[in-house]
Design an enzyme around this catalytic site. Structure first.
Site, PDB file in Angstrom:
ATOM      1  N   ARG A 127       0.826  -1.217   0.000  1.00  0.00           N
ATOM      2  CA  ARG A 127       0.000   0.000   0.000  1.00  0.00           C
ATOM      3  C   ARG A 127       0.857   1.264   0.000  1.00  0.00           C
ATOM      4  O   ARG A 127       1.874   1.337   0.686  1.00  0.00           O
ATOM      5  CB  ARG A 127      -0.872   0.074   1.263  1.00  0.00           C
ATOM      6  CG  ARG A 127      -1.915  -0.960   1.346  1.00  0.00           C
ATOM      7  CD  ARG A 127      -3.051  -0.535   2.232  1.00  0.00           C
ATOM      8  NE  ARG A 127      -2.714  -0.358   3.623  1.00  0.00           N
ATOM      9  CZ  ARG A 127      -3.629  -0.435   4.600  1.00  0.00           C
ATOM     10  NH1 ARG A 127      -4.895  -0.669   4.311  1.00  0.00           N
ATOM     11  NH2 ARG A 127      -3.284  -0.258   5.844  1.00  0.00           N
ATOM     12  N   ARG A 171      -0.389  -7.153  13.324  1.00  0.00           N
ATOM     13  CA  ARG A 171      -1.754  -6.622  13.196  1.00  0.00           C
ATOM     14  C   ARG A 171      -2.732  -7.734  12.805  1.00  0.00           C
ATOM     15  O   ARG A 171      -3.872  -7.754  13.269  1.00  0.00           O
ATOM     16  CB  ARG A 171      -1.798  -5.496  12.151  1.00  0.00           C
ATOM     17  CG  ARG A 171      -1.149  -4.207  12.660  1.00  0.00           C
ATOM     18  CD  ARG A 171      -0.855  -3.233  11.551  1.00  0.00           C
ATOM     19  NE  ARG A 171      -2.024  -2.739  10.877  1.00  0.00           N
ATOM     20  CZ  ARG A 171      -2.023  -2.234   9.632  1.00  0.00           C
ATOM     21  NH1 ARG A 171      -0.898  -2.191   8.945  1.00  0.00           N
ATOM     22  NH2 ARG A 171      -3.121  -1.799   9.100  1.00  0.00           N
TER      23      ARG A 171
HETATM   24  P1  AMP Z   1      -6.407   1.322  10.903  1.00  0.00           P
HETATM   25  O1  AMP Z   1      -6.101   2.542  10.118  1.00  0.00           O
HETATM   26  O2  AMP Z   1      -7.887   1.166  11.177  1.00  0.00           O
HETATM   27  O3  AMP Z   1      -5.807   0.070  10.320  1.00  0.00           O
HETATM   28  O4  AMP Z   1      -5.724   1.513  12.354  1.00  0.00           O
HETATM   29  C1  AMP Z   1      -4.313   1.652  12.497  1.00  0.00           C
HETATM   30  C2  AMP Z   1      -3.910   1.405  13.938  1.00  0.00           C
HETATM   31  O5  AMP Z   1      -4.570   2.351  14.796  1.00  0.00           O
HETATM   32  C3  AMP Z   1      -4.290   0.034  14.510  1.00  0.00           C
HETATM   33  O6  AMP Z   1      -3.326  -0.965  14.201  1.00  0.00           O
HETATM   34  C4  AMP Z   1      -4.373   0.334  15.989  1.00  0.00           C
HETATM   35  O7  AMP Z   1      -3.067   0.436  16.587  1.00  0.00           O
HETATM   36  C5  AMP Z   1      -4.981   1.728  16.007  1.00  0.00           C
HETATM   37  N1  AMP Z   1      -6.466   1.668  16.030  1.00  0.00           N
HETATM   38  C6  AMP Z   1      -7.317   2.146  15.090  1.00  0.00           C
HETATM   39  N2  AMP Z   1      -8.597   1.916  15.417  1.00  0.00           N
HETATM   40  C7  AMP Z   1      -8.558   1.266  16.624  1.00  0.00           C
HETATM   41  C8  AMP Z   1      -9.550   0.735  17.495  1.00  0.00           C
HETATM   42  N3  AMP Z   1     -10.856   0.812  17.206  1.00  0.00           N
HETATM   43  N4  AMP Z   1      -9.115   0.147  18.645  1.00  0.00           N
HETATM   44  C9  AMP Z   1      -7.820   0.080  18.975  1.00  0.00           C
HETATM   45  N5  AMP Z   1      -6.839   0.525  18.181  1.00  0.00           N
HETATM   46  C10 AMP Z   1      -7.193   1.128  17.020  1.00  0.00           C
END
Ligand code: AMP
Length: 213
Positions: A127, A171
């Site tokens: 990405r 992740r």
């Molecule tokens: P994303 O862009 O949704 O993939 O989120 C990137 C990172 O932000 C994740 O790997 C988590 O570290 C953190 N994060 C985002 N949304 C959440 C959530 N709802 N709960 C906990 N951590 C979050």
């Protein structure tokens, strides 16, 4: 219409959310985007969250619940919203239920984008995103015309800090352990709408629209 987009990292939630907000006129509520903005602005919350994000761990529930709650209460979310990347744990889902009940709202659909885990690593590590306009690319599946430059605005492309191979595999493990249980949680509530997440961006968009009507 109040919607949750559920799916593993790399399933295409963010891409579909951006298309759906245009089609349905409701805002995307992405806790990941909010956290990245906090990291960029070096707020105390951002500095704290960065430690978890860089290692592929989840930011503590109380932090993201607070962010999502405040965002849902904004006037532009009054006629509907699309949650992208929230909730990610059962306690977050339970907190969301409480927040919505307090506002007299409910979730209408949980769109669960399904992609086999073997495909996700390559999707994530390839990405790239434009620094200037946020347009997404993929080095294999959707490469820019000029390497490192955005087709839309000429901006510089970058790789998210947490899209390197070590963090991505963490992740994906965290998703299996902490987020996958939400599939059963929303299935039991009769809200789950499974969507095949393999195919072109437009094909997947069509499948989601067929469910939302
Ligand atoms: P994303 O862009 O949704 O993939 O989120 C990137 C990172 O932000 C994740 O790997 C988590 O570290 C953190 N994060 C985002 N949304 C959440 C959530 N709802 N709960 C906990 N951590 C979050």
């Amino acid at each position: 219409m109040n919607i949750i987009l559920l799916g593993p990292p790399g399933a295409g939630k963010g891409t579909q959310a951006k298309m759906l907000i245009d089609a349905y006129g409701i805002p995307q509520v992405s806790t990941g985007d909010m956290l990245r903005a906090a990291v960029k602005n070096q707020t105390p919350l951002g500095l704290e969250a960065k430690k978890y994000m860089d290692s592929g761990q989840l930011v503590p529930d109380e932090v993201v619940i607070g962010l999502a709650k405040d965002r849902i209460a904004q006037p532009d979310a009054a006629k509907g919203f699309m949650l992208d990347g929230f909730p990610r744990t059962v306690p977050q889902a339970e907190a969301l239920d409480k927040v919505l009940a307090g506002m007299g709202k409910t979730i209408d659909h949980v769109i669960s984008i399904e992609v086999a885990s073997a495909e996700l690593l390559g999707r994530l590590t390839g990405r790239r995103t434009c620094k200037a306009c946020g347009q997404g690319f993929h080095v294999m599946f959707d490469p820019p015309k000029v390497e490192g430059k955005c087709d839309k605005c000429g901006g510089e492309l970058y790789q998210r800090d947490d899209d390197n191979e070590a963090t991505v595999s963490n992740r994906l493990k965290v998703y299996d352990a902490q987020t996958k249980p939400l599939i059963d949680y929303y299935q039991a509530k009769g809200l789950l709408r499974p969507i095949d997440g393999v195919g072109s961006i437009d094909a997947i968009f069509g499948r989601i629209k067929a469910v939302l009507g």
